[in-house]
Design an enzyme around this catalytic site. Sequence first.
Site, mmCIF file in Angstrom:
data_model
loop_
_atom_site.group_PDB
_atom_site.id
_atom_site.type_symbol
_atom_site.label_atom_id
_atom_site.label_comp_id
_atom_site.label_asym_id
_atom_site.label_seq_id
_atom_site.Cartn_x
_atom_site.Cartn_y
_atom_site.Cartn_z
ATOM 1 N N HIS A 256 1.660 7.592 -24.782
ATOM 2 C CA HIS A 256 2.742 8.076 -23.990
ATOM 3 C C HIS A 256 3.997 8.808 -24.658
ATOM 4 O O HIS A 256 3.916 9.078 -25.733
ATOM 5 C CB HIS A 256 3.541 6.448 -23.485
ATOM 6 N N CYS B 9 7.901 10.869 -19.455
ATOM 7 C CA CYS B 9 6.550 10.036 -19.657
ATOM 8 C C CYS B 9 5.626 10.338 -18.328
ATOM 9 O O CYS B 9 4.539 10.493 -18.583
ATOM 10 C CB CYS B 9 7.262 8.668 -19.397
ATOM 11 N N HIS C 256 9.175 3.536 -16.571
ATOM 12 C CA HIS C 256 8.318 4.248 -17.453
ATOM 13 C C HIS C 256 6.726 4.011 -17.230
ATOM 14 O O HIS C 256 6.308 3.051 -16.701
ATOM 15 C CB HIS C 256 8.681 3.444 -19.020
#
Length: 335
Positions: A304, A239, A292
């Site tokens: 993402h 990520c 994240h």
Amino acid sequence: MAVQNWRILIFSLVCMFFMSTGLAEAKGKESETYFVDVTAATLWSEPNHLREVDKPSASNPVALRKWTGTMTYEEKLGLVGKLETQALYGSEVTIIEEDGDWVKVAAHNQPTPRNDLGYPGWMPKVQLAKGNSYKNQLNRPFALITSPTAWLYEDKQTSEEFLELSFNTRLPIMKEFKNEILVATPSQGKKWLKKSDAAVYQDEKDIPAPTGQDVVNTGKKFLNLPYLWAGMSGFGFDCSGFTYTMYHSNGITIPRDSSVQATHGTPVEREDLKAGDLLFFAYEQGKGRVHHVGMYVGDGKMIHSPNTSTHVRIDDIDTSGYGEEYAGARRYIEE
């Protein structure tokens, strides 16, 4: 007895001399810069942690497609916590520790509070080159790979493939032609690139200042690319490797990890979000540790690279599986 004492003294002085010389050499070695000599070097949390399936990632040359393509979901999941980051072909690292055939390096231009030199991790030393002649070319204009991946070629006709490169790789330009670029490499002399695969810049400051939408558009090149823990290349991103690389390729260096990205830039309220803003998600319904990051694309959506089970994609923030963990946003581009 006096003779014996003199012998002991002389022996001690000789030992001290060689020890001090060795320490000086070791200290000098720690400060030496090396260059990544493979498409993307994978940095591990500890040396010699390779499984059989990981061997294609630790050779020179590497076989990243074979590595990522042959791992099962469970094998990919087994990388979590064992990998640190990746460093691209031609990029600089500093060796800070050695253990047999493995070295602990700091990857330059990947900011982290863990080491002032760059992001730390272990890698096989065979994937590095001293690259003295290459180092002398670093003040030249450079080619930045803009295709998700691109080939280096042995010949100007681009008919003989040498090495597949990742997006965001930078190599010094030796000569520029209408359709080809001659570039320097860390250990294999001069090679050729198709000009359509790269952008040419005089230096880092020559990269045009992007808009947030520019960074989003860059990210869209990688839709459906499978997730890879610690991934920093066109062969797979995690990520924060995704958000870092999209910004870095547009001339902006941000921290490597999501938890640190969340403490830099300018805080943005959710109702004021713009394309390119980074969105953060944390445990304990957004109040715990950030784990994240995504990038806002507009209309309540983000792009993402979520987790090992999936790929780079665009999701509605609230229904992405992370909505209840929303912890805020940061802006790195002021337009």
